[in-house]
Motif scaffolding. Structure first.
Motif, PDB file in Angstrom:
ATOM      1  N   LYS A   1       3.177   0.043  -9.120  1.00  0.00           N
ATOM      2  CA  LYS A   1       4.444  -0.055  -8.372  1.00  0.00           C
ATOM      3  C   LYS A   1       4.022  -0.842  -7.114  1.00  0.00           C
ATOM      4  O   LYS A   1       5.039  -1.369  -6.512  1.00  0.00           O
ATOM      5  CB  LYS A   1       4.783   1.335  -7.754  1.00  0.00           C
ATOM      6  N   GLY A   2       2.815  -0.901  -6.409  1.00  0.00           N
ATOM      7  CA  GLY A   2       2.615  -1.414  -5.320  1.00  0.00           C
ATOM      8  C   GLY A   2       1.703  -2.935  -5.572  1.00  0.00           C
ATOM      9  O   GLY A   2       1.477  -3.588  -4.694  1.00  0.00           O
ATOM     10  N   LYS A   3       1.564  -3.289  -6.916  1.00  0.00           N
ATOM     11  CA  LYS A   3       1.005  -4.353  -7.355  1.00  0.00           C
ATOM     12  C   LYS A   3       1.743  -5.328  -8.084  1.00  0.00           C
ATOM     13  O   LYS A   3       1.585  -6.705  -8.075  1.00  0.00           O
ATOM     14  CB  LYS A   3      -0.078  -4.114  -8.348  1.00  0.00           C
ATOM     15  N   GLY A   4       3.141  -5.049  -8.591  1.00  0.00           N
ATOM     16  CA  GLY A   4       3.966  -6.132  -9.228  1.00  0.00           C
ATOM     17  C   GLY A   4       5.042  -6.624  -8.776  1.00  0.00           C
ATOM     18  O   GLY A   4       5.841  -7.183  -9.395  1.00  0.00           O
ATOM     19  N   CYS A   5       5.146  -6.420  -7.477  1.00  0.00           N
ATOM     20  CA  CYS A   5       6.089  -7.176  -6.854  1.00  0.00           C
ATOM     21  C   CYS A   5       6.392  -8.763  -6.846  1.00  0.00           C
ATOM     22  O   CYS A   5       5.228  -9.356  -6.884  1.00  0.00           O
ATOM     23  CB  CYS A   5       6.160  -6.774  -5.190  1.00  0.00           C
TER      24      CYS A   5
ATOM     25  N   ARG B   1       0.856  -1.227   0.078  1.00  0.00           N
ATOM     26  CA  ARG B   1      -0.085  -0.068  -0.223  1.00  0.00           C
ATOM     27  C   ARG B   1       0.812   1.323  -0.029  1.00  0.00           C
ATOM     28  O   ARG B   1       0.390   2.276  -0.380  1.00  0.00           O
ATOM     29  CB  ARG B   1      -0.841   0.204   1.279  1.00  0.00           C
ATOM     30  N   GLU B   2       2.069   1.189   0.583  1.00  0.00           N
ATOM     31  CA  GLU B   2       2.657   2.441   0.683  1.00  0.00           C
ATOM     32  C   GLU B   2       3.289   2.682  -0.889  1.00  0.00           C
ATOM     33  O   GLU B   2       3.078   3.798  -1.414  1.00  0.00           O
ATOM     34  CB  GLU B   2       4.204   2.282   1.484  1.00  0.00           C
ATOM     35  N   TYR B   3       3.841   1.674  -1.402  1.00  0.00           N
ATOM     36  CA  TYR B   3       4.210   1.881  -2.860  1.00  0.00           C
ATOM     37  C   TYR B   3       3.092   2.212  -3.720  1.00  0.00           C
ATOM     38  O   TYR B   3       3.148   3.095  -4.715  1.00  0.00           O
ATOM     39  CB  TYR B   3       4.634   0.595  -3.544  1.00  0.00           C
ATOM     40  N   GLN B   4       1.989   1.689  -3.691  1.00  0.00           N
ATOM     41  CA  GLN B   4       0.647   2.027  -4.364  1.00  0.00           C
ATOM     42  C   GLN B   4       0.103   3.238  -4.025  1.00  0.00           C
ATOM     43  O   GLN B   4      -0.336   3.995  -5.291  1.00  0.00           O
ATOM     44  CB  GLN B   4      -0.492   0.819  -4.159  1.00  0.00           C
ATOM     45  N   LEU B   5      -0.009   3.968  -2.929  1.00  0.00           N
ATOM     46  CA  LEU B   5      -0.776   5.112  -2.679  1.00  0.00           C
ATOM     47  C   LEU B   5       0.157   6.113  -2.184  1.00  0.00           C
ATOM     48  O   LEU B   5      -0.613   7.266  -2.302  1.00  0.00           O
ATOM     49  CB  LEU B   5      -1.765   4.537  -1.624  1.00  0.00           C
ATOM     50  N   GLU B   6       1.420   6.157  -1.667  1.00  0.00           N
ATOM     51  CA  GLU B   6       2.143   7.266  -1.241  1.00  0.00           C
ATOM     52  C   GLU B   6       3.289   7.479  -1.988  1.00  0.00           C
ATOM     53  O   GLU B   6       4.013   8.464  -1.365  1.00  0.00           O
ATOM     54  CB  GLU B   6       2.756   6.686   0.294  1.00  0.00           C
ATOM     55  N   ARG B   7       3.599   6.810  -3.041  1.00  0.00           N
ATOM     56  CA  ARG B   7       4.978   7.027  -3.687  1.00  0.00           C
ATOM     57  C   ARG B   7       4.816   7.736  -5.089  1.00  0.00           C
ATOM     58  O   ARG B   7       5.723   7.961  -5.880  1.00  0.00           O
ATOM     59  CB  ARG B   7       5.648   5.746  -3.979  1.00  0.00           C
ATOM     60  N   GLY B   8       3.264   8.176  -5.359  1.00  0.00           N
ATOM     61  CA  GLY B   8       3.281   8.985  -6.498  1.00  0.00           C
ATOM     62  C   GLY B   8       3.228   8.139  -7.685  1.00  0.00           C
ATOM     63  O   GLY B   8       3.314   6.794  -7.597  1.00  0.00           O
TER      64      GLY B   8
END
Length: 279
Positions: A168-172, A156-163
């Motif tokens: 970015k928050g889904k493809g790890c 969620r940080e990568y998805q919603l807080e990193r622009g």
């Protein structure tokens, strides 16, 4: 039919799953990939008698070989939109999940390096059976090969807080476990009446039914095909209901040692152990 793949990562063999047994059909098919669907592999597979093939066991891989793309629909359940503080969308919200996120249904969840907000999402996934471009809703089912279970894991940080966008928050790595099998569309009597659930450490967090979808299966297949060509074997993940970790106050996120189990009517179950990233 139910299609599965068994073997170590990168060396999975295509199988038919029937009555609790997996039958190895790798002598007839290379893999359940774009070429398989494009060359009418499902029709050929349907003519086979599974018991004529050897029984196989072992690690379950993703029920599909790596597709050309995994397209996801966001906020497609009203209760999930509400719990995240978002408005109910007027059109489907689309994002991509990296194909390198693909993993087996019981493989470990790898919590990304420096992640503190890895979350879960039980979802229905659609598998495309033939090339689809500018498809009408009336014809959409003709382009569907079948369905499978998907845990749309999210940081969620990568998805919603990193622009930027959600990808970015889904493809790890490990964030797209598919399976245990692909159920062809004739196996599912009503795709809009499937119960789904997800537990973390034995506690129920998500319970819903696909009858709660805002945009249903023919709508999302048709809609996405207006913007891009869907290829055989492509995956569309249709969204998650309420009960994700982000929706709690305070939020609840996965930590090493947590066990996630999930399932859906007609599409089997998954079980994953969360582990910290090891460089």
């Amino acid at each position: 039919m139910k299609l599965a793949r068994i073997g170590e990562e990168g060396a999975e063999k295509p199988c038919i799953y029937q009555d609790g047994t997996y039958y190895d059909v790798s002598s007839r098919f290379i893999d359940f990939n774009e070429s398989f669907f494009q060359q009418n592999g499902l029709a050929e597979l349907a003519q086979l008698k599974p018991s004529d093939f050897p029984v196989i066991s072992g690690r379950l891989g993703s029920c599909l070989a790596r597709p050309s793309k995994i397209v996801c629909v966001g906020l497609n359940y009203a209760d999930h939109a509400k719990e995240t503080g978002a408005e109910i969308p007027k059109e489907p919200i689309l994002f991509f999940k990296s194909t390198t996120a693909l993993s087996g249904p019981n493989d470990d969840i790898i919590i990304p390096k420096n992640s503190t907000k890895t979350d879960w999402e039980v979802e229905l996934a659609i598998v495309i059976g033939k090339k689809a471009s500018y498809v009408s809703e009336a014809d959409a089912y003709d382009y569907v090969a079948g369905y499978c279970l998907h845990n749309d894991l999210s940081e969620r940080e990568y998805q919603l807080e990193r622009g930027g966008n959600w990808s970015k928050g889904k493809g790890c790595d490990s964030f797209a476990p598919l399976g245990p099998y692909l159920a062809t569309k004739e196996e599912i009597k009503d795709v809009h009446a499937l119960n789904m659930w997800l537990d973390v450490n034995g506690k129920r967090f998500q319970t819903s039914n696909t009858n709660q979808l805002i945009f249903n299966v023919p709508q999302v297949v048709s809609y996405i095909s207006q913007f891009m060509t869907l290829l055989p074997g492509d995956v569309i993940s249709t969204g998650t209901p309420h009960g994700v970790g982000l929706g709690f106050n305070p939020p609840i996120y996965l930590k090493p040692g947590d066990v996630v189990t999930l399932g859906m009517d007609g599409l089997g179950e998954q079980k994953q152990l969360a582990k910290a990233y090891q460089g």
